[in-house]
Motif scaffolding. Structure first.
Motif, short mmCIF file in Angstrom:
data_model
loop_
_atom_site.label_atom_id
_atom_site.label_comp_id
_atom_site.label_asym_id
_atom_site.label_seq_id
_atom_site.Cartn_x
_atom_site.Cartn_y
_atom_site.Cartn_z
N TYR A 198 -141.16 4.06 -7.68
CA TYR A 198 -140.61 4.85 -8.45
C TYR A 198 -141.48 5.50 -9.44
N LEU A 199 -142.36 4.68 -9.92
CA LEU A 199 -143.48 5.19 -10.88
C LEU A 199 -144.38 6.14 -10.16
N ARG A 200 -144.59 6.09 -8.92
CA ARG A 200 -145.68 7.04 -8.48
C ARG A 200 -144.87 8.48 -8.26
N ALA A 201 -143.37 8.43 -8.09
CA ALA A 201 -142.56 9.57 -8.35
C ALA A 201 -142.60 10.11 -9.57
N ILE A 236 -154.48 5.59 -13.06
CA ILE A 236 -154.24 4.02 -12.60
C ILE A 236 -153.83 4.03 -11.31
N LEU A 237 -152.51 4.51 -11.19
CA LEU A 237 -151.71 4.15 -9.99
C LEU A 237 -152.51 4.78 -8.77
N ALA A 238 -153.28 5.56 -9.03
CA ALA A 238 -154.26 6.18 -7.75
C ALA A 238 -155.02 5.09 -7.55
N GLU A 239 -155.59 4.19 -8.09
CA GLU A 239 -156.31 3.35 -7.98
C GLU A 239 -156.29 2.35 -6.82
N PRO A 240 -157.05 1.72 -5.95
CA PRO A 240 -156.60 0.70 -5.05
C PRO A 240 -155.93 -0.42 -5.70
N ALA A 241 -154.99 -0.70 -5.12
CA ALA A 241 -153.98 -1.75 -5.87
C ALA A 241 -154.66 -3.33 -5.95
#
Length: 249
Positions: free
Chosen positions: A199-202, A215-220
């Motif tokens: 949901y957040l990435r969308a 931040i969301l594009a960084e390795p988890a």
């Protein structure tokens, strides 16, 4: 009309609870012990939560009338103190301090988390604690020994103990709440976290949230609960070590 539980609610007298020996009663010896009553209350809380621990429910589990229960504990507040101290005694004997106070605090915090996960009602109960029983006092003495090499003054050491315990209680409360939320949704905590991530990435695909998108594009980072707890605990311990002018393991 108020029931007997409401009539008998009140504060906790620490001297009467921990220091005075119970006076022998006339007539037949009691059929049960205070320890049995406390164990029954802990079992109810473990199974159904702290709200389920009523004097009526405990009396039913022990097999006595509600009014008879008051001959063992005067009120629910006192029963809660007994419950907290009982589970505090369930912890394994802590290892002797090594001299590395941050490493020893890390071990202590993990032991606290393990205890609270076994008794998920404990974090909330600690906010209502009014006194310290023998098991809690013994653990406090151990933590003060752990903190001696850090050079905190007495009150400062107690504040550090409170800070770390508060962090553990808050984190475990969050973990337990997430598990319950996932269960209500019919999912595992991992499945719920993955759905939230999608949901957040969308959402951040729009230009309105550039920082969150980066931040969301960084390795988890690891989603393992133990690793997450240890990582966050490390931030806290690093901050405490910095106040002493030295960083330790």
């Amino acid at each position: 009309m108020a029931g007997p539980e409401a009539d008998r609610s009140g504060g906790v007298d620490p001297e009467a609870l921990w220091s005075r020996r119970p006076q022998p009663r006339r007539g037949r010896p009691p059929a049960h012990t205070r320890a049995e009553v406390t164990a029954a209350a802990v079992a109810i809380a473990d199974a159904d939560g702290l709200a389920a621990v009523t004097m009526r429910a405990v009396a039913a589990r022990v097999g006595v009338g509600v009014m008879s229960l008051y001959s063992y504990v005067p009120n629910k507040e006192t029963l809660l103190e007994l419950m907290i101290d009982r589970v505090a005694g369930d912890q394994p004997t802590p290892p002797a301090p090594t001299g590395s106070w941050t490493a020893d605090l890390r071990v202590m915090a993990h032991a606290q988390r393990d205890l609270m996960l076994r008794h998920p009602w404990l974090p909330a109960a600690l906010w209502e604690q009014q006194t310290l029983g023998p098991n809690t006092l013994a653990f406090t003495e151990h933590v003060l020994a752990v903190l001696e090499p850090a050079g905190f003054d007495g009150q400062g050491a107690l504040e550090v103990f409170s800070l770390v315990t508060g962090f553990v209680a808050s984190h475990v409360g969050y973990e337990v709440a997430r598990e319950r939320a996932a269960a209500r949704a019919g999912r595992t905590p991992r499945e719920l976290a993955e759905a939230r991530g999608r949901y957040l990435r969308a959402v951040v695909a729009s230009p309105d949230h550039p920082r969150l998108a980066r931040i969301l594009a960084e390795p988890a980072r690891s989603a393992d609960p133990d690793a997450t707890f240890d990582r966050l605990l490390g931030h806290l311990l690093d901050g405490l070590a910095a106040t002493r002018g030295a960083r330790e393991g």
